[in-house]
Design an enzyme around this catalytic site. Structure first.
Site, short mmCIF file in Angstrom:
data_model
loop_
_atom_site.label_atom_id
_atom_site.label_comp_id
_atom_site.label_asym_id
_atom_site.label_seq_id
_atom_site.Cartn_x
_atom_site.Cartn_y
_atom_site.Cartn_z
N SER A 52 0.88 -1.04 -0.07
CA SER A 52 -0.14 -0.10 0.00
C SER A 52 0.95 1.04 -0.02
O SER A 52 1.81 1.40 0.70
CB SER A 52 -0.95 0.14 1.42
OG SER A 52 -1.45 1.34 1.33
N TYR A 98 -1.71 -0.57 9.98
CA TYR A 98 -1.88 -0.94 8.37
C TYR A 98 -0.67 -0.90 7.76
O TYR A 98 -0.28 -1.70 7.10
CB TYR A 98 -2.97 -0.20 7.70
CG TYR A 98 -3.37 -0.45 6.60
CD1 TYR A 98 -3.87 -1.69 6.18
CD2 TYR A 98 -3.06 0.35 5.38
CE1 TYR A 98 -4.29 -1.91 4.74
CE2 TYR A 98 -3.41 0.22 4.24
CZ TYR A 98 -4.13 -1.10 3.85
OH TYR A 98 -4.43 -1.23 2.26
N LYS A 158 1.66 -3.71 5.90
CA LYS A 158 1.65 -3.62 4.26
C LYS A 158 3.21 -3.26 4.12
O LYS A 158 3.61 -4.08 2.95
CB LYS A 158 0.75 -2.31 3.85
CG LYS A 158 -0.52 -2.85 3.98
CD LYS A 158 -0.82 -4.08 2.97
CE LYS A 158 -2.25 -4.15 2.30
NZ LYS A 158 -2.59 -5.53 1.81
P1 NAD Z 1 -12.40 -4.90 0.07
O1 NAD Z 1 -12.97 -4.82 1.34
O2 NAD Z 1 -13.16 -4.65 -1.25
O3 NAD Z 1 -12.00 -6.33 -0.50
C1 NAD Z 1 -11.21 -7.08 0.44
C2 NAD Z 1 -11.73 -8.54 0.60
O4 NAD Z 1 -11.05 -9.31 1.51
C3 NAD Z 1 -13.10 -8.50 1.12
O5 NAD Z 1 -13.74 -9.17 0.27
C4 NAD Z 1 -13.10 -9.37 2.41
O6 NAD Z 1 -14.16 -10.16 2.93
C5 NAD Z 1 -11.77 -10.22 2.34
N1 NAD Z 1 -11.17 -10.67 3.43
C6 NAD Z 1 -11.01 -9.86 4.70
N2 NAD Z 1 -10.27 -10.46 5.67
C7 NAD Z 1 -10.25 -11.79 5.11
C8 NAD Z 1 -9.60 -12.94 5.58
N3 NAD Z 1 -9.13 -13.05 7.01
N4 NAD Z 1 -9.47 -14.11 4.74
C9 NAD Z 1 -10.22 -14.11 3.54
N5 NAD Z 1 -10.58 -13.09 3.15
C10 NAD Z 1 -10.58 -11.85 3.75
O7 NAD Z 1 -11.03 -4.26 -0.15
P2 NAD Z 1 -10.10 -3.79 -1.53
O8 NAD Z 1 -10.09 -2.55 -1.41
O9 NAD Z 1 -10.28 -4.49 -2.72
O10 NAD Z 1 -8.68 -4.23 -0.94
C11 NAD Z 1 -7.94 -5.30 -1.50
C12 NAD Z 1 -6.45 -5.30 -0.85
O11 NAD Z 1 -5.85 -4.25 -1.38
C13 NAD Z 1 -6.28 -4.98 0.65
O12 NAD Z 1 -5.35 -6.15 1.06
C14 NAD Z 1 -6.16 -3.60 1.05
O13 NAD Z 1 -5.71 -3.19 2.02
C15 NAD Z 1 -5.39 -3.33 -0.35
N6 NAD Z 1 -5.28 -2.13 -0.69
C16 NAD Z 1 -6.44 -1.24 -1.20
C17 NAD Z 1 -6.27 0.01 -1.67
C18 NAD Z 1 -7.47 0.70 -2.37
O14 NAD Z 1 -7.18 1.74 -2.71
N7 NAD Z 1 -8.61 0.18 -2.22
C19 NAD Z 1 -4.96 0.50 -1.52
C20 NAD Z 1 -3.97 -0.07 -1.02
C21 NAD Z 1 -4.12 -1.29 -0.71
#
Ligand code: NAD
Length: 325
Positions: A153, A166, A170
């Site tokens: 991230s 976080y 990350k």
């Molecule tokens: P999101 O909440 O839409 O999707 C994340 C998914 O992970 C969810 O469906 C959730 O049920 C699942 N999850 C959570 N804990 C879990 C577990 N213990 N076992 C299995 N599944 C689990 O979020 P997103 O924005 O799609 O994020 C995806 C990844 O990208 C995450 O790691 C997030 O930290 C990272 N991220 C996202 C962004 C962003 O801008 N959206 C930026 C940097 C990093």
């Protein structure tokens, strides 16, 4: 015509029930991969569980004519990680691709973070990378081929107020992926980190308490979002993620950012720095103070891939500065 294909490949995407993971899983399937859609199905702050999220995406993939199987184990336990990889092995006999993506947020200011906000975040981001990554790596090593993509991230690489928990989880993806890439190079396994940017349900967890930090608030308030209109979607991240896990990609040991349709490489670099006079007498604190500007200047820099590369870079600097021949 889709040039980059995944026919015959088996992919595991964790957290594929929503957001980024869902989009990765769908596009992998469209391009021929067989996909394990893992999702625990909890809330955006990691509470609860449901089988719906994973099975909905499996249905979507099957409706497209693709091959997918659901797994609803948690990435945040050793047993869950093993079961997720085993689903791929039991169903299709192998795993070629792992996108370690599941996660959630529990934001708070550093000094107020509780164990309930620290431990689950470290478990789902850092420990999960071992729990899912190790069994996946073992199977890939035995097969002599693998592509691993860890999810980092920008909050960790560059810093984000109220996300110390976080960012710690990350940021660890950088060190972990670097080592997996080095060790994996002997077995046809490549490892990289993606820093995605997408509106998702995690936004609901992004409370604005961090605006109390003046420097951070200034950066947010003066940010130019004009190029991001309509482009902060999972679909703008998927092309980079999928290229990085494709056979065509030979890059490993890297960190790549997707933001508003801008794709870039992010790297840790060392400045040429200041080389202390040769001999066994260490410099004084005052010497460091006197040369601190030179130490900080990044005009020319190197990109060490191992700690040993740093010795080489230091020697090069010494020669350039005439203190070593
Ligand atoms: P999101 O909440 O839409 O999707 C994340 C998914 O992970 C969810 O469906 C959730 O049920 C699942 N999850 C959570 N804990 C879990 C577990 N213990 N076992 C299995 N599944 C689990 O979020 P997103 O924005 O799609 O994020 C995806 C990844 O990208 C995450 O790691 C997030 O930290 C990272 N991220 C996202 C962004 C962003 O801008 N959206 C930026 C940097 C990093």
């Amino acid at each position: 015509m889709n040039q980059i294909r995944f026919d015959g490949r088996v992919a595991v995407v964790t957290g594929a029930g929503n957001g980024l993971g869902r989009d990765y899983a769908l596009e992998l399937a469209r391009r021929g991969a067989k996909v394990v859609v893992n999702d625990l199905g909890g809330s955006a702050s990691g509470v609860g569980a449901s089988k719906d999220a994973a099975s909905r995406v499996v249905e979507e993939i099957r409706d497209l004519g693709g091959a997918a199987v659901a797994n609803t184990d948690s990435v945040a336990t050793r047993a869950g990680g093993a079961a997720i990889v085993q689903t791929a092995l039991d169903t299709w006999g192998k795993i070629d691709i792992l996108i370690s993506n599941a996660g959630f947020l529990r934001n708070n200011r550093f000094d107020d973070l509780t164990d309930e906000q620290i431990d689950p975040i470290i478990d789902v981001h850092l420990k999960a990378a071992f729990y899912v990554g190790q069994p996946a790596y073992r199977a890939m090593r035995a097969a002599g081929y693998g592509r691993i993509l860890f999810t980092g991230s920008a909050s960790a690489m560059f810093g984000h107020a109220w996300q110390a928990n976080y960012a710690a989880g990350k940021g660890a993806m950088l060190g972990l992926s670097n080592v997996v890439a080095l060790e994996g190079s002997a077995y046809g396994i490549q490892s990289n980190v993606i820093l995605p940017t997408a509106s998702s349900r995690l936004e609901g967890e992004m409370n604005t308490g961090y605006l109390e930090i003046p420097e951070f608030a200034k950066s947010l308030q003066s940010a130019d979002f004009s190029a991001s209109e309509g482009r902060v979607t999972p679909a703008f991240n998927t092309p980079l993620a999928l290229y990085l896990v494709s056979e065509a990609c030979t890059a490993t040991h890297g960190v790549y950012s997707a933001n508003s349709g801008r794709y870039s490489r992010v790297r840790i670099c060392a400045s040429e720095g200041w080389f202390a006079p040769m001999g066994s007498t260490p410099p004084s604190v005052d010497d460091i103070a006197a040369h601190f500007d030179q130490i900080c200047t990044l005009g020319e820099y190197s990109e060490p891939m191992t700690p040993y590369d740093e010795f080489t870079a230091a020697a090069k600097a010494a020669r350039k500065q005439g203190v070593h021949s």
